[in-house]
Design a protein around this motif. Structure first.
Motif, PDB file in Angstrom:
ATOM      1  N   GLY A 139       0.820  -1.206   0.000  1.00 23.31           N
ATOM      2  CA  GLY A 139       0.000   0.000   0.000  1.00 23.31           C
ATOM      3  C   GLY A 139       0.856   1.258   0.000  1.00 23.31           C
ATOM      4  N   LYS A 140       1.931   1.250   0.804  1.00 22.41           N
ATOM      5  CA  LYS A 140       2.832   2.400   0.845  1.00 22.41           C
ATOM      6  C   LYS A 140       3.532   2.591  -0.500  1.00 22.41           C
ATOM      7  CE  LYS A 140       3.887   2.559   5.801  1.00 22.41           C
ATOM      8  NZ  LYS A 140       4.961   2.460   6.839  1.00 22.41           N
ATOM      9  N   ALA A 141       3.951   1.484  -1.110  1.00 21.85           N
ATOM     10  CA  ALA A 141       4.628   1.580  -2.399  1.00 21.85           C
ATOM     11  C   ALA A 141       3.719   2.206  -3.446  1.00 21.85           C
ATOM     12  CB  ALA A 141       5.088   0.194  -2.850  1.00 21.85           C
ATOM     13  N   LEU A 142       2.454   1.781  -3.478  1.00 25.28           N
ATOM     14  CA  LEU A 142       1.516   2.325  -4.463  1.00 25.28           C
ATOM     15  C   LEU A 142       1.153   3.773  -4.161  1.00 25.28           C
ATOM     16  CD1 LEU A 142      -0.846  -0.735  -5.026  1.00 25.28           C
ATOM     17  CD2 LEU A 142       0.643   0.345  -6.721  1.00 25.28           C
ATOM     18  N   ASP A 143       1.061   4.111  -2.882  1.00 23.12           N
ATOM     19  CA  ASP A 143       0.769   5.506  -2.529  1.00 23.12           C
ATOM     20  C   ASP A 143       1.891   6.432  -3.002  1.00 23.12           C
ATOM     21  OD1 ASP A 143      -1.627   4.871  -1.357  1.00 23.12           O
ATOM     22  OD2 ASP A 143      -0.855   4.810   0.692  1.00 23.12           O
ATOM     23  N   LEU A 144       3.128   5.963  -2.830  1.00 23.55           N
ATOM     24  CA  LEU A 144       4.279   6.782  -3.216  1.00 23.55           C
ATOM     25  C   LEU A 144       4.459   6.841  -4.729  1.00 23.55           C
ATOM     26  CD1 LEU A 144       6.858   5.583  -0.532  1.00 23.55           C
ATOM     27  CD2 LEU A 144       5.957   7.915  -0.763  1.00 23.55           C
ATOM     28  N   SER A 145       4.152   5.722  -5.413  1.00 22.89           N
ATOM     29  CA  SER A 145       4.404   5.663  -6.854  1.00 22.89           C
ATOM     30  C   SER A 145       3.353   4.790  -7.541  1.00 22.89           C
ATOM     31  CB  SER A 145       5.815   5.106  -7.095  1.00 22.89           C
ATOM     32  OG  SER A 145       6.213   5.311  -8.410  1.00 22.89           O
ATOM     33  N   PRO A 146       2.149   5.323  -7.756  1.00 25.18           N
ATOM     34  CA  PRO A 146       1.045   4.512  -8.296  1.00 25.18           C
ATOM     35  C   PRO A 146       1.268   3.995  -9.706  1.00 25.18           C
ATOM     36  CG  PRO A 146       0.443   6.839  -8.162  1.00 25.18           C
ATOM     37  CD  PRO A 146       1.730   6.688  -7.434  1.00 25.18           C
ATOM     38  N   THR A 147       2.193   4.595 -10.449  1.00 27.55           N
ATOM     39  CA  THR A 147       2.446   4.122 -11.820  1.00 27.55           C
ATOM     40  C   THR A 147       3.745   3.337 -11.926  1.00 27.55           C
ATOM     41  OG1 THR A 147       3.549   6.207 -12.403  1.00 27.55           O
ATOM     42  CG2 THR A 147       1.184   6.063 -12.815  1.00 27.55           C
ATOM     43  N   ASP A 148       4.341   2.969 -10.793  1.00 30.77           N
ATOM     44  CA  ASP A 148       5.580   2.208 -10.808  1.00 30.77           C
ATOM     45  C   ASP A 148       5.292   0.725 -11.042  1.00 30.77           C
ATOM     46  OD1 ASP A 148       8.544   1.969 -10.164  1.00 30.77           O
ATOM     47  OD2 ASP A 148       7.667   0.616  -8.668  1.00 30.77           O
ATOM     48  N   ALA A 149       6.021   0.122 -11.958  1.00 27.67           N
ATOM     49  CA  ALA A 149       5.783  -1.286 -12.299  1.00 27.67           C
ATOM     50  C   ALA A 149       6.035  -2.206 -11.113  1.00 27.67           C
ATOM     51  CB  ALA A 149       6.667  -1.687 -13.476  1.00 27.67           C
ATOM     52  N   TRP A 150       7.106  -1.952 -10.366  1.00 27.72           N
ATOM     53  CA  TRP A 150       7.440  -2.819  -9.231  1.00 27.72           C
ATOM     54  C   TRP A 150       6.374  -2.713  -8.145  1.00 27.72           C
ATOM     55  CZ3 TRP A 150      12.857  -2.591  -6.380  1.00 27.72           C
ATOM     56  CH2 TRP A 150      13.007  -3.749  -5.600  1.00 27.72           C
ATOM     57  N   ALA A 151       5.899  -1.509  -7.859  1.00 27.92           N
ATOM     58  CA  ALA A 151       4.854  -1.341  -6.847  1.00 27.92           C
ATOM     59  C   ALA A 151       3.595  -2.112  -7.232  1.00 27.92           C
ATOM     60  CB  ALA A 151       4.542   0.143  -6.656  1.00 27.92           C
TER      61      ALA A 151
END
Length: 439
Positions: A265-277
Motif C-alpha cells: 500500500g505504501k509503495a503504491l501511494d508513493l508511486s502509483p504508476t511504478d511497475a514494481w509497486a
C-alpha cells in the motif's frame, strides 16, 4: 531480520558498526568491476549480511553453493565452484581497495581458507567518521558517491549472467539516466535505490527462507535510508508475502500478510504508476488467494515495464498462483527479451507454466537445462521434473528425482507447498501429490 552486532574484528581494533559495514559493502558492490559480476555482488552481500546477523561462524562453501549459486549440496561441484568464485572475489576486492578506495571507512576482507568476512577500521578514520556523523548523520550516505559516479560515467551496464543475454545500449543509457537523476535529487535516494536493486536480485530461489530474510533486511534498510522511495516498500511487500506463503503457522502467516499489504500500500501511494509497486501488490494478492485482483495488477505492471526481468518474473509467479498459466508462459517465454540485473527465474517459471498446461516434454527440457544456464535450482525444480517424468511414464527417472529431492532438502514441505502454490489449480496439485505418494 535479526541483525546482531557480532563482528569478526579483533578486540583491540576499533569496531565498525553494522551501518558502516553496509556502507562499505555498498561502495564495493557499486564499483564497475562488481556491477559487471552480479553473482559476486550476491556472494559478498550474502557473507557480509550473514556475519552481521551473527551467523558468520556457520558460513560454509556448500551453503554459498546453495544460497547464492542454486547448486545441489550433493557432490563437490558446487563447492568447487564456490572456491573458484571466492578467488575471483578476493582478487576484485584487492583491486578495488588498491585502485579506488580513499582509505577512509571500513575495509572488507575475505581471507583465504574461509568465507567469513573480516572488517577493518582505522581507529583514526573511525574517530573522524564518528565525530562527523555525530554532527551530520547525512554524511553517512556520501561514502559511495564517488564510486557510483564512476559507474555512471563509465557506462557499465548490468550483465544477464543467468540468461547469457546482453543489455542493449539503449537500456544501459536509460538505467544510467535514471541513476543520474536520482543522484541529482538525493544521494541518499540513490544509495537506497541501489540497495533495493541488489536485494531484488536475491528473489530466487523463492522457497529459500534464509535468502528471503536477507533480502528483506536489505529492503528495510533501503526504506530507512529514504522513506519516500517506493522500491524498498515494494521489495519488502514481495518478500513478506513470500514468507507468509511459506509459513505453516496460521497466526504468523496472517501477521506477515498484514505487513505485506501495508508495505505494498505504501509503495503504491508513493508511486502509483511504478511497475514494481504494482507487481508486488499483485503478488501479495495472489498469495492471499485473490486471483482476479492479483492478475489485474500483474498485467498492469507488465504494461508499465514489458522488458524488466524482475517484473516479468514477479508477474510469472503471480500468474502461477492465480492459475493463469498462459500469462505465466507469455512473460517467461525463453525468446522474450528481458533487461535488468539479478538472478532471473524465467526458465523455471516457464517450466511450471508448461506443467500446468500439460506440455510435459517442455517441462523436462526447461528444468534439465536450468543448472547449466545459471537458473535457480531448488527442491521444487526436482519435484516438477519428477511430476513431468511420471506423466510421461518415466517411472525410474521420476523416482530418482524424488529421492534426490528428499535427500538434498529433507525438510522441504512438498505437500504443504503444493497446496499453497496450486490452490487454484486442482489438476496440477493432484498430479504433484500423486507423484509424491507413488515414489
Amino acid at each position: 531480520m535479526n541483525q546482531a552486532n557480532e563482528l569478526p574484528i579483533d578486540q583491540d581494533v576499533a569496531q565498525p558498526s553494522p551501518e558502516l559495514v553496509r556502507q562499505a559493502l555498498q561502495s564495493v558492490v557499486s564499483s564497475a568491476a562488481f556491477q559487471a559480476s552480479p553473482r559476486l555482488q550476491q556472494f559478498l552481500t550474502y557473507v557480509v549480511e550473514e556475519t552481521l546477523a551473527g551467523r558468520g561462524a556457520q558460513i560454509r562453501g556448500k551453503a554459498i553453493a546453495v544460497e547464492v549459486y542454486g547448486r545441489s549440496i550433493d557432490g563437490t561441484g558446487g563447492r568447487n565452484l564456490v572456491r573458484v568464485e571466492a578467488r575471483r572475489l578476493r582478487r576484485l576486492l584487492q583491486e578495488f581497495y588498491e585502485d579506488q578506495w580513499n582509505g577512509e571507512g571500513v575495509r572488507i576482507f575475505v581471507d583465504s581458507g574461509g568465507y567469513k568476512p573480516r572488517f577493518s577500521l582505522d581507529s583514526t578514520s573511525g574517530m573522524r567518521n564518528s565525530d562527523a556523523l555525530g554532527k551530520h548523520p547525512r554524511l553517512t550516505q556520501l561514502l559511495p558517491f564517488g564510486l557510483v559516479c564512476v559507474v555512471l560515467i563509465a557506462g557499465i551496464g548490468f550483465w544477464f549472467a543467468q540468461n547469457n543475454e546482453a543489455v542493449s545500449p539503449a537500456t544501459r543509457s536509460t538505467e544510467q539516466a535514471e541513476r543520474a537523476a536520482l543522484g541529482e535529487q538525493s544521494l541518499t535516494r540513490l544509495q537506497a535505490a541501489n540497495l533495493a536493486d541488489q536485494a531484488r536480485g536475491m528473489f530466487f530461489p523463492v522457497f529459500d527462507v534464509k535468502r528471503q530474510q536477507i533480502a528483506l533486511g536489505m529492503f528495510q534498510h533501503a526504506t530507512e535510508l529514504d522513506p519516500a522511495l517506493s522500491d524498498g516498500y515494494a521489495g519488502s511487500a514481495q518478500v513478506l508475502a513470500t514468507l507468509a506463503m511459506l509459513s505453516p503457522d496460521k497466526a504468523r502467516r496472517e501477521d506477515l500478510f498484514s505487513q505485506a499489504a501495508e508495505m505494498s500500500g505504501k509503495a503504491l501511494d508513493l508511486s502509483p504508476t511504478d511497475a514494481w509497486a504494482n507487481g508486488a501488490n499483485g503478488w501479495v494478492l495472489a498469495t492471499q488467494y485473490k486471483p482476479v485482483e492479483a492478475l489485474k495488477y500483474a498485467r498492469l505492471s507488465v504494461e508499465l515495464a514489458p522488458k524488466d526481468g524482475h517484473i516479468l518474473d514477479l508477474v510469472g509467479i503471480t500468474a502461477i498462483m492465480a492459475n493463469a498459466p498462459d500469462l505465466a508462459a507469455e512473460v517467461s517465454d525463453p525468446e522474450r527479451l528481458r533487461a535488468g540485473s539479478g538472478r532471473f527465474g524465467a526458465r523455471n517459471i516457464w517450466g511450471v507454466s508448461q506443467l500446468m498446461l500439460g506440455n510435459y516434454e517442455k517441462v523436462v527440457e526447461a528444468f534439465k537445462g536450468a543448472p547449466a544456464a545459471g537458473a535457480p535450482v531448488s527442491a521444487p525444480s526436482l519435484l516438477f521434473q519428477a511430476v513431468a517424468h511420471d506423466q510421461l511414464g518415466h517411472s525410474e527417472e521420476a523416482q530418482r528425482l524424488v529421492m534426490e529431492m528428499r535427500k538434498t532438502w529433507p525438510e522441504f514441505p512438498s505437500e504443504f507447498l503444493a497446496g499453497r502454490i496450486f490452490h487454484n489449480d486442482d489438476a496440477t496439485r493432484q498430479a504433484i501429490l500423486d507423484t509424491l505418494s507413488r515414489y
